[in-house]
Design an enzyme around this catalytic site. Structure first.
Site, short mmCIF file in Angstrom:
data_model
loop_
_atom_site.label_atom_id
_atom_site.label_comp_id
_atom_site.label_asym_id
_atom_site.label_seq_id
_atom_site.Cartn_x
_atom_site.Cartn_y
_atom_site.Cartn_z
N ASN A 191 0.87 -1.18 0.00
CA ASN A 191 0.00 0.00 0.00
C ASN A 191 0.91 1.23 0.00
OD1 ASN A 191 -1.80 2.05 0.52
ND2 ASN A 191 -2.24 1.42 2.63
N LYS A 218 0.02 4.25 -0.22
CA LYS A 218 -0.64 5.43 0.38
C LYS A 218 -0.44 6.65 -0.53
CE LYS A 218 0.24 3.35 4.83
NZ LYS A 218 0.16 3.51 6.26
N HIS A 255 -9.39 0.88 4.96
CA HIS A 255 -8.11 1.08 5.66
C HIS A 255 -8.35 2.02 6.84
CE1 HIS A 255 -4.02 2.36 6.51
NE2 HIS A 255 -3.61 1.30 5.85
N GLU A 309 -6.77 4.44 7.92
CA GLU A 309 -6.57 5.87 7.62
C GLU A 309 -7.79 6.45 6.92
OE1 GLU A 309 -2.78 5.41 5.68
OE2 GLU A 309 -1.90 4.87 7.61
N GLU A 337 -5.26 -5.37 10.45
CA GLU A 337 -4.26 -4.33 10.68
C GLU A 337 -4.57 -3.60 11.98
OE1 GLU A 337 -2.28 -3.06 6.76
OE2 GLU A 337 -4.04 -1.81 7.03
N GLY A 340 2.53 1.89 10.76
CA GLY A 340 3.50 2.98 10.64
C GLY A 340 4.21 3.33 11.94
N SER A 367 3.52 -2.49 10.27
CA SER A 367 4.97 -2.50 10.50
C SER A 367 5.65 -3.80 10.09
CB SER A 367 5.28 -2.16 11.96
OG SER A 367 4.84 -0.84 12.26
C1 PEP Z 1 -0.68 -0.02 6.03
O1 PEP Z 1 -0.81 1.18 5.89
O2 PEP Z 1 -1.53 -0.78 5.56
C2 PEP Z 1 0.47 -0.51 6.78
C3 PEP Z 1 0.44 -1.73 7.21
O3 PEP Z 1 1.52 0.38 6.98
P1 PEP Z 1 2.98 0.03 7.59
O4 PEP Z 1 3.44 -1.26 6.98
O5 PEP Z 1 3.83 1.20 7.22
O6 PEP Z 1 2.79 -0.11 9.07
#
Ligand code: PEP
Length: 248
Positions: free
Chosen positions: A9, A11, A93, A95, A163, A169, A208
């Site tokens: 992703n 973003k 997601h 976000e 998630e 992040g 992460s």
């Molecule tokens: C995500 O935004 O779906 C995500 C898992 O981000 P990150 O791997 O940076 O934690």
């Protein structure tokens, strides 16, 4: 057997200069033993999909509207994404849920629109840190699964990504036992609702994931791959995660 999936992703990151990362990934991973998916910003879908049209790498989107067309300034419909070359779309997601107030009902409507356009919906669920501290993780995730997935989810049209919001992040991840607990619970919830066929629905862990922790996460029960944010931006890092998944 569920074929593993490494999904990235991007973003709100990436311009045409970033297309070189896709070229590198295609060069180093022409035929991996797992599926690869990159979801760039909408502005790059068409160019990436063209480059990947005969390749092992699939291109997806990060959101879609629930309507097929109409007066929705700034939005993009699922059929437009499919027309641009997307094959998957990330929906719900955290976000989007936080920044745009997306509810489970909206995510369900978007999922139905994605299916109608022939896209695979990658539906995201996950608890906040406070919800985990309160011991509400399974209740929260269960409610999100129930309300964000319309009837008709199959292994062909749906991927579920767990998630934890607090792991996205941040560099922090749940323990392997915590990941296993939630993934086993999601599997049981899906099978309870959609029947035996739900054993084929792929469950991704996201939050992460990086080259240094991917291999152990991929050994965890009911983890069929990862949804990767930051570490998907560089071909070398994402490629290392693909390697770990292919070897799992
Ligand atoms: C995500 O935004 O779906 C995500 C898992 O981000 P990150 O791997 O940076 O934690």
């Amino acid at each position: 057997m569920r074929r593993k999936l490494a999904a990235g992703n991007w973003k709100m990151n990436g311009t045409t200069a970033s297309l070189s990362e896709i070229e590198k990934l295609l060069e180093t991973h022409p035929d991996p033993a797992c599926d690869m998916l990159i979801c760039p910003p909408a502005t790059l879908i068409s160019q990436m999909a063209w480059r990947c049209r005969t390749k092992a790498l699939k291109i997806g989107a990060q959101d879609c509207h629930w309507n097929a067309s109409g007066a929705h300034t700034g939005d993009i419909s699922a059929s437009m994404l499919a027309d641009a070359g997307a094959m998957h779309v990330i929906l719900g997601h955290s976000e989007r849920r936080t920044d745009h107030g997306e509810t489970d009902a909206m995510v369900a409507a978007k999922t139905g629109a994605a299916w109608a356009a022939g896209l695979v919906a990658v539906v995201c669920v996950g608890e906040t840190e406070r919800q985990r501290d309160l011991g509400a993780t399974l209740a929260v995730v269960g409610a999100q699964i129930d309300s964000s997935l319309p009837d008709g989810a199959t292994a062909e049209n749906t991927v579920v990504a767990y998630e934890p919001v607090w792991a996205i992040g941040t560099g922090r991840t749940p323990t392997l036992a915590e990941i296993a607990e939630v993934h086993d619970f999601i599997r049981a919830t899906l099978v309870g609702r959609f029947g035996e066929a739900a054993y084929g629905i792929r469950l991704l862990y996201g939050g992460s994931v990086k080259p240094s922790n991917a291999a152990e996460i991929f050994k965890t029960s009911n983890v069929d791959g990862a949804l990767v944010g930051g570490a998907s931006l560089k071909a070398a890092d994402f490629g290392a995660i693909v390697d770990a998944l292919a070897a799992a």
